[in-house]
Motif scaffolding. Sequence first.
Motif, PDB file in Angstrom:
ATOM      1  N   TYR A 179      75.063  80.953  59.242  1.00 21.51           N
ATOM      2  CA  TYR A 179      76.492  80.787  59.546  1.00 21.51           C
ATOM      3  C   TYR A 179      76.930  79.346  59.307  1.00 21.51           C
ATOM      4  O   TYR A 179      78.029  79.089  58.821  1.00 21.51           O
ATOM      5  CB  TYR A 179      76.797  81.184  60.994  1.00 21.51           C
ATOM      6  CG  TYR A 179      76.796  82.667  61.219  1.00 21.51           C
ATOM      7  CD1 TYR A 179      77.841  83.459  60.763  1.00 21.51           C
ATOM      8  CD2 TYR A 179      75.742  83.276  61.892  1.00 21.51           C
ATOM      9  CE1 TYR A 179      77.836  84.822  60.965  1.00 21.51           C
ATOM     10  CE2 TYR A 179      75.735  84.650  62.109  1.00 21.51           C
ATOM     11  CZ  TYR A 179      76.782  85.413  61.641  1.00 21.51           C
ATOM     12  OH  TYR A 179      76.785  86.771  61.839  1.00 21.51           O
TER      13      TYR A 179
ATOM     14  N   ALA B 249      64.879  86.321  55.370  1.00 23.68           N
ATOM     15  CA  ALA B 249      66.198  85.738  55.627  1.00 23.68           C
ATOM     16  C   ALA B 249      66.133  84.220  55.532  1.00 23.68           C
ATOM     17  O   ALA B 249      67.060  83.584  55.022  1.00 23.68           O
ATOM     18  CB  ALA B 249      66.708  86.171  56.998  1.00 23.68           C
TER      19      ALA B 249
ATOM     20  N   LEU C   1      72.292  86.916  56.290  1.00 24.60           N
ATOM     21  CA  LEU C   1      72.991  87.406  57.476  1.00 24.60           C
ATOM     22  C   LEU C   1      72.906  88.925  57.610  1.00 24.60           C
ATOM     23  O   LEU C   1      72.906  89.443  58.725  1.00 24.60           O
ATOM     24  CB  LEU C   1      74.448  86.940  57.462  1.00 24.60           C
ATOM     25  CG  LEU C   1      74.623  85.454  57.743  1.00 24.60           C
ATOM     26  CD1 LEU C   1      76.047  85.009  57.470  1.00 24.60           C
ATOM     27  CD2 LEU C   1      74.208  85.129  59.174  1.00 24.60           C
ATOM     28  N   ARG C   2      72.813  89.636  56.499  1.00 28.57           N
ATOM     29  CA  ARG C   2      72.605  91.085  56.586  1.00 28.57           C
ATOM     30  C   ARG C   2      71.221  91.382  57.170  1.00 28.57           C
ATOM     31  O   ARG C   2      71.055  92.331  57.938  1.00 28.57           O
ATOM     32  CB  ARG C   2      72.755  91.742  55.215  1.00 28.57           C
ATOM     33  CG  ARG C   2      74.207  91.959  54.807  1.00 28.57           C
ATOM     34  CD  ARG C   2      74.336  92.821  53.572  1.00 28.57           C
ATOM     35  NE  ARG C   2      73.769  92.215  52.377  1.00 28.57           N
ATOM     36  CZ  ARG C   2      74.396  91.314  51.608  1.00 28.57           C
ATOM     37  NH1 ARG C   2      75.617  90.917  51.921  1.00 28.57           N
ATOM     38  NH2 ARG C   2      73.810  90.828  50.547  1.00 28.57           N
ATOM     39  N   MET C   3      70.248  90.543  56.823  1.00 26.97           N
ATOM     40  CA  MET C   3      68.889  90.738  57.337  1.00 26.97           C
ATOM     41  C   MET C   3      68.762  90.281  58.789  1.00 26.97           C
ATOM     42  O   MET C   3      68.066  90.912  59.583  1.00 26.97           O
ATOM     43  CB  MET C   3      67.882  89.967  56.471  1.00 26.97           C
ATOM     44  CG  MET C   3      67.745  90.490  55.070  1.00 26.97           C
ATOM     45  SD  MET C   3      66.659  89.455  54.061  1.00 26.97           S
ATOM     46  CE  MET C   3      65.069  90.028  54.606  1.00 26.97           C
ATOM     47  N   GLU C   4      69.406  89.167  59.121  1.00 28.70           N
ATOM     48  CA  GLU C   4      69.324  88.561  60.458  1.00 28.70           C
ATOM     49  C   GLU C   4      70.736  88.189  60.918  1.00 28.70           C
ATOM     50  O   GLU C   4      71.196  87.069  60.699  1.00 28.70           O
ATOM     51  CB  GLU C   4      68.452  87.300  60.418  1.00 28.70           C
ATOM     52  CG  GLU C   4      67.014  87.528  60.070  1.00 28.70           C
ATOM     53  CD  GLU C   4      66.239  88.204  61.189  1.00 28.70           C
ATOM     54  OE1 GLU C   4      66.668  88.117  62.358  1.00 28.70           O
ATOM     55  OE2 GLU C   4      65.220  88.831  60.882  1.00 28.70           O
ATOM     56  N   PRO C   5      71.445  89.108  61.567  1.00 24.96           N
ATOM     57  CA  PRO C   5      72.848  88.868  61.939  1.00 24.96           C
ATOM     58  C   PRO C   5      73.072  87.701  62.907  1.00 24.96           C
ATOM     59  O   PRO C   5      74.192  87.229  63.012  1.00 24.96           O
ATOM     60  CB  PRO C   5      73.285  90.186  62.577  1.00 24.96           C
ATOM     61  CG  PRO C   5      72.301  91.194  62.141  1.00 24.96           C
ATOM     62  CD  PRO C   5      71.025  90.473  61.874  1.00 24.96           C
TER      63      PRO C   5
ATOM     64  N   ASN D 250      74.930  85.381  52.605  1.00 21.57           N
ATOM     65  CA  ASN D 250      75.378  86.678  53.112  1.00 21.57           C
ATOM     66  C   ASN D 250      74.214  87.669  53.187  1.00 21.57           C
ATOM     67  O   ASN D 250      74.132  88.474  54.115  1.00 21.57           O
ATOM     68  CB  ASN D 250      76.519  87.233  52.264  1.00 21.57           C
ATOM     69  CG  ASN D 250      77.819  86.489  52.502  1.00 21.57           C
ATOM     70  OD1 ASN D 250      78.062  85.969  53.585  1.00 21.57           O
ATOM     71  ND2 ASN D 250      78.654  86.423  51.479  1.00 21.57           N
ATOM     72  N   GLY D 251      73.306  87.592  52.217  1.00 19.70           N
ATOM     73  CA  GLY D 251      72.102  88.433  52.265  1.00 19.70           C
ATOM     74  C   GLY D 251      71.238  88.105  53.469  1.00 19.70           C
ATOM     75  O   GLY D 251      70.713  89.002  54.137  1.00 19.70           O
TER      76      GLY D 251
ATOM     77  N   ASP E 184      76.137  84.404  48.035  1.00 24.61           N
ATOM     78  CA  ASP E 184      75.392  85.655  47.892  1.00 24.61           C
ATOM     79  C   ASP E 184      74.106  85.614  48.709  1.00 24.61           C
ATOM     80  O   ASP E 184      73.774  86.564  49.432  1.00 24.61           O
ATOM     81  CB  ASP E 184      75.067  85.936  46.425  1.00 24.61           C
ATOM     82  CG  ASP E 184      76.294  86.315  45.610  1.00 24.61           C
ATOM     83  OD1 ASP E 184      77.347  86.624  46.205  1.00 24.61           O
ATOM     84  OD2 ASP E 184      76.196  86.283  44.364  1.00 24.61           O
TER      85      ASP E 184
END
Length: 119
Positions: free
Chosen positions: A82, A45, A72-76, A69-70, A66
């Motif tokens: 952000y 991430a 953030l999918r791995m580490e919300p 967002n990737g 891209d």
Amino acid sequence: SPTPYETYDTVEVGDSGEKLNLEARKILEEEIDKLNKRMNAQLTAFDLCRRGTLNRKLGLLKLALDDINGALRMEPNFVDAYWQRHLIHFVQNRKDEALDDLNVILKINRTHSGAYLSR
């Protein structure tokens, strides 16, 4: 034929109108190449967010989003991702989305002074 951009002192970056000198652009592109090689071995991430940040600075906002967002999918709860995404939304005049990202940052880290200032 048009003059290649390498002959100019600066290059306009993205929608912000920010100027980036060619030496700085070269350094950013070299860092992206290093990240791409490292990410082929192991995708993290942090590296996605870093590459997204560099692409944002180069004005490549779609690629930047891209990657971020990737990340953030791995580490919300990745505050830096952000933060970078809010900067892109702000430049694109998507202020509601930028504000949403700032609010998430403050939920995760109530002492993030940058998020308060940007709000």
